[in-house]
Design a protein around this motif. Structure first.
Motif, mmCIF file in Angstrom:
data_model
loop_
_atom_site.group_PDB
_atom_site.id
_atom_site.type_symbol
_atom_site.label_atom_id
_atom_site.label_comp_id
_atom_site.label_asym_id
_atom_site.label_seq_id
_atom_site.Cartn_x
_atom_site.Cartn_y
_atom_site.Cartn_z
ATOM 1 N N GLY A 135 -3.978 7.910 20.031
ATOM 2 C CA GLY A 135 -3.830 7.069 18.863
ATOM 3 C C GLY A 135 -4.584 7.627 17.671
ATOM 4 N N ASN A 136 -4.751 6.794 16.661
ATOM 5 C CA ASN A 136 -5.445 7.197 15.440
ATOM 6 C C ASN A 136 -6.403 6.113 14.992
ATOM 7 O OD1 ASN A 136 -2.378 8.450 14.921
ATOM 8 N ND2 ASN A 136 -4.058 9.839 14.455
ATOM 9 N N ASP A 137 -7.474 6.530 14.314
ATOM 10 C CA ASP A 137 -8.341 5.577 13.628
ATOM 11 C C ASP A 137 -7.665 5.169 12.321
ATOM 12 O OD1 ASP A 137 -10.248 5.882 15.590
ATOM 13 O OD2 ASP A 137 -11.413 7.371 14.474
ATOM 14 N N VAL A 138 -7.909 3.942 11.906
ATOM 15 C CA VAL A 138 -7.359 3.507 10.617
ATOM 16 C C VAL A 138 -8.371 3.670 9.490
ATOM 17 C CG1 VAL A 138 -5.754 1.894 11.670
ATOM 18 C CG2 VAL A 138 -8.020 1.078 10.985
ATOM 19 N N ARG A 139 -9.644 3.812 9.823
ATOM 20 C CA ARG A 139 -10.659 4.005 8.788
ATOM 21 C C ARG A 139 -10.334 5.240 7.951
ATOM 22 N NH1 ARG A 139 -15.478 1.897 7.791
ATOM 23 N NH2 ARG A 139 -15.303 0.666 9.714
ATOM 24 N N GLY A 140 -10.320 5.055 6.653
ATOM 25 C CA GLY A 140 -10.015 6.151 5.744
ATOM 26 C C GLY A 140 -8.541 6.347 5.472
ATOM 27 N N LYS A 141 -7.682 5.675 6.240
ATOM 28 C CA LYS A 141 -6.240 5.775 6.004
ATOM 29 C C LYS A 141 -5.847 4.843 4.857
ATOM 30 C CE LYS A 141 -5.500 8.493 9.576
ATOM 31 N NZ LYS A 141 -6.765 8.424 10.302
ATOM 32 N N THR A 142 -4.681 5.112 4.269
ATOM 33 C CA THR A 142 -4.213 4.318 3.131
ATOM 34 C C THR A 142 -3.252 3.227 3.594
ATOM 35 O OG1 THR A 142 -4.455 6.165 1.586
ATOM 36 C CG2 THR A 142 -2.980 4.374 0.937
ATOM 37 N N LEU A 143 -3.597 2.004 3.253
ATOM 38 C CA LEU A 143 -2.721 0.867 3.492
ATOM 39 C C LEU A 143 -2.047 0.497 2.174
ATOM 40 C CD1 LEU A 143 -1.569 -1.529 5.102
ATOM 41 C CD2 LEU A 143 -3.653 -2.798 4.517
ATOM 42 N N GLY A 144 -0.727 0.579 2.149
ATOM 43 C CA GLY A 144 0.034 0.128 0.994
ATOM 44 C C GLY A 144 0.530 -1.285 1.241
ATOM 45 N N ILE A 145 0.413 -2.133 0.246
ATOM 46 C CA ILE A 145 0.851 -3.519 0.383
ATOM 47 C C ILE A 145 1.836 -3.846 -0.725
ATOM 48 C CG2 ILE A 145 0.151 -5.947 0.405
ATOM 49 C CD1 ILE A 145 -2.571 -5.080 1.427
ATOM 50 N N ILE A 146 3.004 -4.331 -0.340
ATOM 51 C CA ILE A 146 3.996 -4.802 -1.304
ATOM 52 C C ILE A 146 4.133 -6.307 -1.111
ATOM 53 C CG2 ILE A 146 6.386 -4.662 -2.074
ATOM 54 C CD1 ILE A 146 6.424 -1.784 -1.172
ATOM 55 N N GLY A 147 3.735 -7.042 -2.136
ATOM 56 C CA GLY A 147 3.663 -8.494 -2.047
ATOM 57 C C GLY A 147 2.213 -8.919 -2.058
ATOM 58 N N MET A 148 1.613 -8.969 -3.241
ATOM 59 C CA MET A 148 0.180 -9.257 -3.362
ATOM 60 C C MET A 148 -0.066 -10.733 -3.677
ATOM 61 S SD MET A 148 -1.517 -6.629 -2.504
ATOM 62 C CE MET A 148 -3.119 -7.268 -3.005
ATOM 63 N N GLY A 149 0.585 -11.592 -2.899
ATOM 64 C CA GLY A 149 0.288 -13.015 -2.967
ATOM 65 C C GLY A 149 -0.920 -13.322 -2.105
ATOM 66 N N MET A 165 -10.299 0.810 5.288
ATOM 67 C CA MET A 165 -9.075 1.455 4.824
ATOM 68 C C MET A 165 -9.046 1.517 3.300
ATOM 69 S SD MET A 165 -6.180 -0.166 7.412
ATOM 70 C CE MET A 165 -5.012 1.183 7.166
ATOM 71 N N LYS A 166 -8.352 2.510 2.775
ATOM 72 C CA LYS A 166 -8.067 2.562 1.345
ATOM 73 C C LYS A 166 -6.841 1.684 1.100
ATOM 74 C CE LYS A 166 -9.443 7.434 1.341
ATOM 75 N NZ LYS A 166 -8.948 8.827 1.172
ATOM 76 N N VAL A 167 -6.918 0.824 0.118
ATOM 77 C CA VAL A 167 -5.818 -0.110 -0.110
ATOM 78 C C VAL A 167 -5.255 0.065 -1.509
ATOM 79 C CG1 VAL A 167 -5.119 -2.533 -0.198
ATOM 80 C CG2 VAL A 167 -6.807 -1.787 1.498
ATOM 81 N N VAL A 168 -3.924 0.186 -1.581
ATOM 82 C CA VAL A 168 -3.240 0.198 -2.865
ATOM 83 C C VAL A 168 -2.121 -0.833 -2.782
ATOM 84 C CG1 VAL A 168 -1.839 2.162 -2.088
ATOM 85 C CG2 VAL A 168 -1.891 1.568 -4.510
ATOM 86 N N GLY A 169 -2.092 -1.743 -3.756
ATOM 87 C CA GLY A 169 -1.115 -2.817 -3.735
ATOM 88 C C GLY A 169 -0.189 -2.766 -4.931
ATOM 89 N N TYR A 170 1.053 -3.179 -4.699
ATOM 90 C CA TYR A 170 2.022 -3.268 -5.791
ATOM 91 C C TYR A 170 1.979 -4.657 -6.397
ATOM 92 C CZ TYR A 170 6.439 -4.288 -8.086
ATOM 93 O OH TYR A 170 7.381 -4.705 -8.986
ATOM 94 N N SER A 171 1.905 -4.717 -7.729
ATOM 95 C CA SER A 171 1.972 -5.982 -8.440
ATOM 96 C C SER A 171 2.963 -5.865 -9.589
ATOM 97 C CB SER A 171 0.602 -6.382 -8.995
ATOM 98 O OG SER A 171 0.712 -7.549 -9.799
ATOM 99 N N ARG A 172 3.914 -6.791 -9.634
ATOM 100 C CA ARG A 172 4.894 -6.790 -10.727
ATOM 101 C C ARG A 172 4.344 -7.480 -11.970
ATOM 102 N NH1 ARG A 172 7.270 -11.909 -10.791
ATOM 103 N NH2 ARG A 172 6.953 -13.146 -8.902
ATOM 104 N N ARG A 173 3.146 -8.027 -11.860
ATOM 105 C CA ARG A 173 2.567 -8.799 -12.966
ATOM 106 C C ARG A 173 1.673 -7.968 -13.882
ATOM 107 N NH1 ARG A 173 3.709 -14.029 -11.636
ATOM 108 N NH2 ARG A 173 4.057 -14.466 -9.409
ATOM 109 N N ILE A 174 1.545 -6.674 -13.598
ATOM 110 C CA ILE A 174 0.696 -5.827 -14.422
ATOM 111 C C ILE A 174 1.513 -4.674 -14.994
ATOM 112 C CG2 ILE A 174 -1.397 -6.422 -13.140
ATOM 113 C CD1 ILE A 174 -1.156 -3.783 -11.647
ATOM 114 N N THR A 175 0.974 -4.016 -16.007
ATOM 115 C CA THR A 175 1.684 -2.895 -16.633
ATOM 116 C C THR A 175 0.943 -1.570 -16.466
ATOM 117 O OG1 THR A 175 0.616 -3.397 -18.752
ATOM 118 C CG2 THR A 175 2.796 -4.373 -18.333
ATOM 119 N N GLU A 176 -0.295 -1.620 -15.982
ATOM 120 C CA GLU A 176 -1.040 -0.396 -15.712
ATOM 121 C C GLU A 176 -1.962 -0.629 -14.529
ATOM 122 O OE1 GLU A 176 -4.584 -1.095 -18.997
ATOM 123 O OE2 GLU A 176 -2.879 0.192 -19.492
ATOM 124 N N LYS A 177 -2.468 0.440 -13.961
ATOM 125 C CA LYS A 177 -3.311 0.339 -12.776
ATOM 126 C C LYS A 177 -4.543 -0.512 -13.050
ATOM 127 C CE LYS A 177 -1.993 4.745 -10.665
ATOM 128 N NZ LYS A 177 -2.455 6.064 -10.174
#
Length: 316
Positions: A135-149, A165-177
């Protein structure tokens, strides 16, 4: 006689007891389909439902109906626009299951990373060759999330602060990072898809989200990535996902939802060793079901007693 409330399907007693305490007469329904609702809801003031198909036809057949309250969060089966036109309140149990689903999503991520299901099945069938699979460790891996409710945010917090984990989320309510305490948000969905080692979906089922994970968008995922969906099955192009998994263009998936909610017996996803499948049970905890029943019942009481509605879906 007091108000009559249709309970379209069985729910936890906590909400039913609350309705009985108000003196309401409960009618235990026999199903959520349109024809059954037309027959059983025609003289009701309110309905509490899990999967009821409340269409314009149903509303027109139920002249006394004042409120339909959802046992859960998603209101895919209710025509909210038609309800609003008729002055019918729609409410849900918005605060009932976020933590339960978030925990479930994290559990699926870990089971994928650690090959838990494969190890379990191998041991039980005497196949010790599974010990050669790492298997793999998740520490340090990137978790992408679509739906930031609410659910997506809880998943982000657990993954970041609890699992490293490193987390990057998609938000339709913003215009820049935007930087956050769990990682960052971006208005670019494709960026999230392409960066993720684990991509977790927490989207409602609407016309706008239908197949938003299209074949083209899915193709942007890393071949080494995993896809997790505890939202709605319709947000993924399921045929494209199956093809990618069959061709080895995606490492695996964990799916609690499918097109049409539950998969047909011949769905290829059910026979893939690198896919974990569960029958839309992410919110099935004792605590969440109690909260769903009570909060759905609360919406009915608030409407019938002319109080402010805590979990209103539409605004009359």
């Amino acid at each position: 006689m007091g108000y009559q409330v249709l309970i379209t399907e069985p729910v936890n007693e906590k909400g039913l007891d609350f309705l009985r305490e108000q003196g309401y007469h409960l009618i235990m329904g026999s199903g959520p389909d349109e024809e059954t609702l037309i027959k059983e809801c025609k003289d009701c003031d309110a309905a509490l439902t899990r999967n009821g198909k409340f269409s314009a036809r149903v509303f027109d057949s139920c002249p006394k109906l004042k409120v339909v309250s959802m046992h859960g969060v998603g209101v895919d089966g209710i025509d909210v626009d038609e309800a609003t036109k008729r002055g019918i309140q729609i409410s849900n149990a918005a605060d009932s299951n976020q933590s339960s689903v978030a925990e479930y999503a994290i559990g699926l991520i870990l089971m994928l990373a650690k090959h838990t299901v494969i190890y379990n099945n191998g041991l039980k069938t005497g196949d010790m060759s599974v010990r050669k699979l790492y298997g793999n460790d998740v520490r340090g891996k990137t978790l992408g999330i679509i739906g930031m409710g609410n659910i997506g945010k809880q998943v982000a917090q657990i993954a970041s602060k609890g699992l490293g984990m490193k987390v990057v989320g998609y938000s339709r309510r913003i215009t820049e990072k935007q930087d956050t305490d769990f990682g960052y948000l971006t208005p670019d969905m494709d960026e999230v898809v392409s960066l993720a080692d684990y991509l977790s979906l927490h989207l409602p089922g609407t016309d706008a989200t239908r197949k938003i994970l299209s074949a083209e968008r899915l193709s942007k995922m890393k071949e080494s990535a995993y896809l997790i969906n505890t939202g709605r099955g319709e947000v993924i192009d399921e045929a494209a996902l199956i093809k990618m998994l069959q061709e080895g263009k995606l490492r695996g998936a964990a799916l609690d939802v499918f097109e049409g909610n539950l998969p047909k017996a011949d769905n290829p996803l059910l026979s893939m060793d690198n896919v974990i499948t569960t029958p839309h049970t992410a919110a099935f905890t004792t605590e969440a079901l109690e909260r769903m029943s009570y909060q759905a019942a609360l919406g009915i009481v608030e409407v019938l007693e002319k109080r402010p509605v805590t979990y209103a879906v539409n605004h009359l």
